[in-house]
Design an enzyme around this catalytic site. Structure first.
Site, PDB file in Angstrom:
ATOM      1  CG  HIS A 114      33.818  43.259  40.012  1.00 23.75           C
ATOM      2  ND1 HIS A 114      34.596  42.311  40.642  1.00 23.75           N
ATOM      3  CD2 HIS A 114      32.628  43.257  40.663  1.00 23.75           C
ATOM      4  CE1 HIS A 114      33.912  41.765  41.631  1.00 23.75           C
ATOM      5  NE2 HIS A 114      32.707  42.313  41.664  1.00 23.75           N
ATOM      6  CG  ASP A 155      37.500  40.844  40.427  1.00 21.22           C
ATOM      7  OD1 ASP A 155      36.793  41.377  39.557  1.00 21.22           O
ATOM      8  OD2 ASP A 155      37.076  40.552  41.565  1.00 21.22           O
ATOM      9  CB  SER A 207      32.061  41.794  44.720  1.00 24.09           C
ATOM     10  OG  SER A 207      31.644  40.666  44.015  1.00 24.09           O
TER      11      SER A 207
END
Length: 833
Positions: free
Chosen positions: A207, A151, A410
Site C-alpha cells: 500500500h 503508511d 488512499s
C-alpha cells in the site's frame, strides 16, 4: 484570497433524488459509443451492452424475467452489483431504455487504466508540461520539499522510488510497540525506537509503495508513463504495518516533527492514507499530533475514507480543520460510490489546549482521482486477485513486474500530497491554512455534489500552483462552497431516531424490520455500530430499490451507514455479510447471506424532512416546478435576490455561464498573464469569473488534454452577457461539458431523433449551423435535450407519420434550462452508479 471561514451561512440542500417521486428527468442514458453502434446496426444485429439498474443490490429475478420478456435471451448478471451484460437488438435496447429501473445502457467497450490520467484530470501534468505559463525555465517538480509517507512502508529497491535518491530515508517502525513491550520481562518506559536506512519497509500490503509512487515516483521503469506528481520531491517512508493502531500512526507523525530539518529539504507534508470511524474528537491523539505538525508548518493530508456512499462516514482524523481531507473520484470526473461522505450541516466550535478556537465542518476538502490508479508495485507486497487480473489485462509485460492497480481514497490522497509539494516549491512560505484555502478556492464544482459529499469539489492543480505562486489571487468566486445562494432547499430533523435490532444468520432467512416513511421525509439513513463482525446494513424502499452500506471490518472500521432518498410507504432494514473480497465472490452460488458471524446487530434509523424552499416564490404553480426544485436542490441553478426565480424569463448568456460553472463540472480558468478574454464584461461583475471559465480551453473536467474548446463561444470577439441563449447554444454547451467535442465534430450524417425504437429525421435540421449539427445530435442522443414530435398526414397518405423538430433558434427559458440541467446531471453521474 477568499477565506474559508468567511462563509456567512451553511445551506442544507436536498440530496440527489429528493424529487425522484415526481417527474422523471430522462430515459436511461445511452453512452455515445453505443449510439454510434446503433446508427449503423441492422435490426437483427445483437450488440454487446452493459445495463445498470437504479438500486444498490444485485439484479433481481424479476428484472431478469423482464429482460427475457423483451426478447433478450443472452446475458450475465453480477453477484452483488446492479449490473447485467447482455446481447440485444436495437429495438430491444430502445425498449430497455424506457424501463424506470434502468439507469444506463453502455456499449461493452474496452477500458484503459493509466496513472497519467490521474495527473491529467487534476492539471498536475499541465503544470509540469507548461513551465512557461509560470515564467519558469525548469518545470515545477516538488524540488526543495520533503514528503513523509506515513503508511505501510516503501519498497525503496524500486528504481522509481530508490533509497538514497528520491527516498531520503526509509524507516521500519515497531509493529504494535505496546505488545512488544508487554512481552519483555524487564520493566521500563523507553523511547520509541525504529530502524532507519532500510531498503524495504513495506513487508505486507504494498500500500505505502503504491502511494509513494503516486507522490514522487520518477517513472524510470516506464519511461515516465507512470511517474508521480512531484518527481523532484524528497520522500521519507515510515512503515508501521497496516497502521492499525493509533500509536503506530502517531509514531509516524512524531518522526516527521522530530526530523523536520534533518534532511536537505524540510519535511512539509505528511501523506496519511488510513483512518478510522466515529465522531471527530479534537483531543484524539492523532488529531493532537496533526495539530502540532500544523503549528510547525507541516500540512497533513488524509484520506476521507472508503465507507461511502452513506452520509456521516467521513474519517474522523480527516475532519480536523487544520488537515486536508481527500475524497475519491472516477477518471471521468464523478464522485465514486465508495468515497466517504461527511454529514450535511454538521459543524462545531471547540478550543484546543493552546487556547485557540477552531470550527470544523464535517466534509471533505477536495476530491482527486482514486479509481484504478497505476503506481509502483512492492516486490514483497500482497497483490489482491482483482488487481492481478487488471494488471495482466492492461499493463505491458515490461511494466507488469513494477506497477499495479489500486483504488481508494488512499490513492487520491498521495496525489494531493504531491500537488501540495508543487505548491510549496512555488511558494515555500505558504502555511498549512493557506494551502488548504488555495485548494478549496481553485477547486472545480462537481455536478450535483454538495459540500458534505465532495467539499469544494475536484482538485485543480494547475490553478492551485498558479495561485500559490501569486500569479492570480482572485480564484474562488465560482466555488459553490464559498458563496451564498438566493434560492435554497431546506431540511429539518425528522424526529427521534427509530431503533432496530436484527439477528444475522449466514444461511437461511435473515430478519428484517419494517417501518413507515411519510411523504414529507427527504432522506432516510440507517446506522449500526458493530463489534468485530463483517456486515453491511441494507435499506429497501417501497419500490424495491436497495441501498447498502460499506462492510464493517474489525479494527479498521466498526460503523455501517447507508442512506437513501425518501419515498412514502413501507421500508425495510436488514443486514448482509461480505459477498466478495477484491472482486472474487466468496459464495458464487449465492446460497448464503454473505460471510459474517451470526449474532444480533443493533442500530437506529433517522430521517430528514423537507422544509420547503426559499428564494423562489413564483414557481409554486409552474408546470416545471419539480424540475426547478430539483435543480435548485442540487446547485444547478439559482434564483434572484428578490426571492423570484422567473421561470419563463429568457436565459441570458451570463446566467448560462454561471449555471454551467455551478453544476456542469467546469474548471476555473483565469488568464495567468492578467489579460482578459473579452472586454464587454467588467472584472468586478459576479459573472466575470464564470464567463472566463466557460470560454477557456480545457473547460470541461472530462477534457484530460485541456485542449478542447470552451463550453461557450465568444460572439464577434465579445462575451455578450445580456444576449439570450437558444437551443443550439445550449446543445453546444451541454455536449461540450461532457467532453464530447471530437464525437460532435466528427458527425456528418442526417440529424435524427429516436422515437419508438426508430430514428426520425429532424425536419428543421437545415436551420442548425453545419458545424453544430453534431452537437444537436449528441444533445438528443444523450437525453439532455428533447426533440419536439408531431404527426403529419398528407391528403393522399394512407397512414400518418411522426416528424421531429429541434427548434434550433428557440430561446431557452430559465425553466427549460432547469429541466435540461437535471437531465445533464442524471446522465453525467451515470458512471458512478
Amino acid at each position: 484570497m477568499t477565506s474559508r471561514s468567511s462563509r456567512k451561512i451553511r445551506v442544507s440542500a436536498l440530496a440527489i433524488g429528493l424529487l425522484a417521486s415526481g417527474v422523471a428527468l430522462a430515459d436511461a442514458h445511452l453512452d455515445p459509443q453505443l449510439v454510434n453502434k446503433l446508427a449503423s446496426a441492422l435490426p437483427t444485429d445483437e450488440l454487446q451492452v452493459v445495463v445498470t439498474y437504479q438500486q444498490s443490490g444485485p439484479v433481481t429475478a424479476a428484472q431478469v424475467q423482464a429482460l427475457k420478456a423483451l426478447g433478450i435471451e443472452k446475458g450475465v448478471t453480477m453477484h452483488t452489483l446492479p449490473i447485467a451484460g447482455a446481447l440485444a437488438t436495437p429495438a430491444e435496447i430502445e425498449a430497455l431504455r424506457q424501463r424506470d429501473d434502468v439507469v444506463s445502457i453502455y456499449h461493452n467497450a474496452p477500458l484503459r487504466f493509466f496513472n497519467k490520467e490521474q495527473r491529467e484530470i487534476s492539471g498536475a501534468a499541465r503544470v509540469v508540461q507548461n513551465p512557461n505559463d509560470f515564467g519558469k525555465a525548469i518545470p515545477y517538480s516538488g524540488r526543495g520539499v520533503t514528503v513523509m509517507v506515513n503508511d505501510s512502508g516503501i519498497d525503496a529497491t524500486h528504481e522509481d522510488i530508490k533509497l538514497g535518491e528520491n527516498v531520503v530515508e526509509n524507516v521500519l517502525a515497531p509493529q504494535n510497540i505496546l505488545a512488544e513491550l508487554a512481552a519483555i520481562a524487564a520493566p521500563g518506559i523507553v523511547p520509541m525506537t525504529y530502524l532507519e536506512g532500510q531498503p524495504n519497509t513495506d513487508l505486507g500490503s504494498g500500500h505505502g509503495t503504491h502511494c509513494a509512487g503516486t507522490i514522487g515516483g520518477t517513472g524510470e521503469r516506464s519511461n515516465g508513463l507512470y511517474r508521480g506528481v512531484a518527481p523532484g520531491a524528497d520522500m521519507i517512508g515510515y512503515g508501521s504495518g497496516g497502521v492499525l493502531l493509533i500509536l503506530d500512526a502517531v509514531g509516524g507523525l512524531d518522526y516527521a516533527a522530530t526530523h523536520q530539518f534533518t534532511f536537505d529539504a524540510p519535511v512539509r507534508v505528511t501523506s496519511n492514507s488510513w483512518g478510522s470511524s466515529g465522531k471527530f474528537d479534537p483531543l484524539n491523539p492523532v488529531n493532537v499530533s496533526t495539530y502540532e505538525l500544523y503549528k510547525r508548518g507541516i500540512v497533513s493530508v488524509f484520506a476521507a475514507g472508503n465507507d461511502g456512499p452513506g452520509e456521516d462516514t467521513h474519517n474522523p482524523y480527516a475532519q480536523a480543520p487544520w488537515v486536508v481531507s481527500v475524497g475519491a473520484g472516477e477518471k471521468d470526473g464523478v464522485l465514486t460510490s465508495f468515497s466517504s461522505r461527511g454529514k450535511r450541516g454538521e459543524s462545531g466550535t471547540f478550543t484546543m489546549p493552546d487556547g485557540k478556537q477552531w470550527t470544523y465542518f464535517n466534509e471533505p476538502t477536495v476530491v482527486a482521482t482514486g479509481v484504478d490508479i497505476v503506481s509502483t508495485r512492492a516486490l514483497t507486497g500482497a497483490l489482491p486477485p482483482l488487481a492481478a487480473e487488471q494488471d495482466a489485462a492492461n499493463l505491458t509485460p515490461a511494466h507488469l513486474p513494477f506497477y499495479t492497480h489500486m483504488s481508494g481514497t488512499s490513492m487520491a490522497t498521495p496525489h494531493v500530497s504531491g500537488v501540495i509539494a508543487l505548491m510549496l516549491e512555488a511558494n515555500p512560505d505558504l502555511t498549512p491554512a493557506q494551502i488548504k484555502a488555495i485548494l478549496e478556492e481553485t477547486a472545480t464544482n462537481m455536478t450535483g455534489r454538495l459540500p458534505w459529499e465532495a467539499g469544494a469539489g475536484h482538485l485543480n492543480a494547475y490553478a492551485a500552483v498558479a495561485m500559490a505562486q501569486g500569479l492570480r489571487d482572485d480564484y474562488g468566486r465560482t466555488v459553490n462552497l464559498l458563496r451564498e445562494f438566493n434560492a435554497n432547499a431546506l431540511l429539518a430533523p425528522g424526529g427521534d431516531p427509530l431503533p432496530f435490532e436484527i439477528f444475522f444468520s449466514p444461511v437461511g432467512e435473515v430478519e428484517s424490520q419494517s417501518f413507515e416513511v411519510g411523504a414529507d421525509v427527504a432522506w432516510v439513513a440507517a446506522r449500526a455500530q458493530v463489534d468485530a463482525n463483517t456486515i453491511a446494513v441494507v435499506l429497501t424502499d417501497p419500490d424495491g430499490n436497495r441501498y447498502g452500506s460499506s462492510i464493517t471490518l474489525p479494527v479498521l472500521g466498526d460503523t455501517a451507514v447507508t442512506g437513501a432518498p425518501g419515498k412514502p410507504g413501507t421500508w425495510t432494514v436488514t443486514v448482509r455479510g461480505i459477498g466478495s473480497v477484491s472482486g472474487v465472490a466468496l459464495d458464487p452460488a449465492s446460497v448464503t447471506n454473505g460471510y459474517a458471524a451470526p449474532g444480533n446487530i443493533a442500530g437506529e434509523i433517522s430521517f430528514l424532512k423537507s422544509a420547503g424552499f426559499t428564494g423562489m416564490d413564483d414557481v409554486g404553480n409552474h408546470p416545471a416546478r419539480q424540475a426547478i426544485e430539483f435543480a435548485v436542490a442540487n446547485r444547478l441553478v439559482d434564483g434572484y435576490s428578490d426571492r423570484k426565480f422567473r421561470p419563463d424569463q429568457v436565459l441570458r448568456r451570463s446566467e448560462l455561464a454561471q449555471y454551467l460553472g455551478m453544476g456542469a463540472s467546469i474548471r476555473q480558468s483565469l488568464p495567468l498573464d492578467g489579460s482578459r478574454s473579452f472586454s464587454d464584461l467588467s472584472v468586478s461583475s459576479p459573472a466575470y469569473a464564470y464567463a472566463e471559465a466557460a470560454v477557456a480551453k480545457g473547460a470541461s473536467l472530462r477534457d484530460l488534454t485541456w485542449n478542447q474548446d470552451g463550453v461557450m463561444r465568444l460572439v464577434n470577439g465579445g462575451f455578450k452577457p445580456s444576449s439570450s441563449v437558444n437551443r443550439t447554444d445550449l446543445a453546444y454547451a451541454l455536449v461540450q461539458a461532457q467532453g464530447l467535442q471530437a464525437e460532435a465534430r466528427a458527425f456528418d450524417g442526417e440529424l435524427t431523433a429516436f422515437f419508438n425504437g426508430q430514428r426520425v429525421p429532424v425536419r428543421d435540421a437545415s436551420q442548425v449551423p453545419a458545424d453544430l449539427r453534431g452537437y444537436a445530435q449528441l444533445a438528443l442522443d444523450t437525453g439532455v435535450l428533447n426533440a419536439r414530435f408531431g404527426i403529419e398526414q398528407g391528403p393522399f397518405d394512407l397512414q400518418p407519420k411522426v416528424v421531429a423538430y429541434f427548434d434550433p433558434g428557440q430561446s431557452v427559458t430559465r425553466a427549460a434550462y432547469a429541466v435540461a440541467a437535471g437531465r445533464f446531471m442524471t446522465q453525467f453521474q451515470t458512471a458512478e452508479d
